[in-house]
Design a protein around this motif. Structure first.
Motif, PDB file in Angstrom:
ATOM      1  N   ASP A  16      53.400 -49.139 -51.712  1.00 52.22           N
ATOM      2  CA  ASP A  16      53.039 -48.319 -51.704  1.00 52.22           C
ATOM      3  C   ASP A  16      52.563 -47.369 -50.975  1.00 52.22           C
ATOM      4  N   ARG A  18      49.628 -45.953 -50.814  1.00 49.26           N
ATOM      5  CA  ARG A  18      48.784 -45.729 -49.921  1.00 49.26           C
ATOM      6  C   ARG A  18      48.586 -47.176 -49.257  1.00 49.26           C
ATOM      7  N   THR A  21      50.111 -45.684 -46.069  1.00 49.76           N
ATOM      8  CA  THR A  21      47.850 -45.082 -45.603  1.00 49.76           C
ATOM      9  C   THR A  21      47.404 -46.021 -44.747  1.00 49.76           C
ATOM     10  N   ASP A  69      38.150 -49.714 -47.710  1.00 54.07           N
ATOM     11  CA  ASP A  69      39.272 -49.749 -49.129  1.00 54.07           C
ATOM     12  C   ASP A  69      38.091 -48.494 -50.198  1.00 54.07           C
ATOM     13  N   ALA A  71      38.838 -46.773 -51.977  1.00 57.48           N
ATOM     14  CA  ALA A  71      39.230 -46.990 -54.042  1.00 57.48           C
ATOM     15  C   ALA A  71      39.246 -48.002 -54.585  1.00 57.48           C
ATOM     16  N   GLN A 102      41.765 -41.198 -46.358  1.00 54.91           N
ATOM     17  CA  GLN A 102      43.033 -40.593 -46.866  1.00 54.91           C
ATOM     18  C   GLN A 102      43.529 -41.631 -47.655  1.00 54.91           C
ATOM     19  N   ASP A 103      44.110 -41.691 -48.534  1.00 56.83           N
ATOM     20  CA  ASP A 103      44.454 -42.322 -49.994  1.00 56.83           C
ATOM     21  C   ASP A 103      43.265 -42.798 -50.242  1.00 56.83           C
ATOM     22  N   SER A 104      42.205 -42.739 -49.815  1.00 59.43           N
ATOM     23  CA  SER A 104      41.082 -43.315 -50.395  1.00 59.43           C
ATOM     24  C   SER A 104      40.823 -44.863 -48.771  1.00 59.43           C
ATOM     25  N   TYR A 105      41.635 -44.902 -48.141  1.00 64.34           N
ATOM     26  CA  TYR A 105      40.626 -45.220 -46.507  1.00 64.34           C
ATOM     27  C   TYR A 105      40.059 -44.472 -46.372  1.00 64.34           C
TER      28      TYR A 105
END
Length: 112
Positions: A16, A18, A21, A69, A71, A102-105
């Motif tokens: 994935d 994410r 990332t 994380d 997200a 980035q990417d909710s991390y």
């Protein structure tokens, strides 16, 4: 990197985006550092850092790094709302600087 033990990673072609990332951000944390991490990220760091679960009452005080994380807040040992609140406090208290989001991390580093 030679001499650096890592937890095996999934095949990059099947990962994935994410998750890829998350791995890139965790690679920025130096070996031997103290880290508070989302529950799901902890196992990825245990072989090379002193890691505790972010938000757990007995976490190391003022870890050098925080990774979360945002997200998919962990839900254990703290609620998603508490996870978001603690992450917001860490971002805004002046003790940490944002290294990446980035990417909710999120990756934060304690200021010297």
């Amino acid at each position: 990197m030679v001499g650096r033990a890592h937890t095996p990673r999934p095949d990059p072609g099947n990962t994935d985006p994410r998750l890829a990332t998350a791995w890139r951000l965790m690679d920025r944390i130096p070996d031997g550092a103290t880290v508070a991490a989302s529950n799901r990220l902890v196992p990825q760091l245990t072989s090379r850092t002193l890691v505790s679960v972010f938000g757990l009452g007995d976490s190391r005080p003022d870890p050098e790094w925080i990774t979360d994380d945002s997200a998919q807040p962990q839900g254990w040992p703290i609620s998603p709302d508490d996870d978001r609140r603690l992450l917001s406090e860490a971002r805004n208290n002046g003790r940490y600087r944002i290294v990446a989001d980035q990417d909710s991390y999120v990756l934060l580093q304690r200021r010297p």
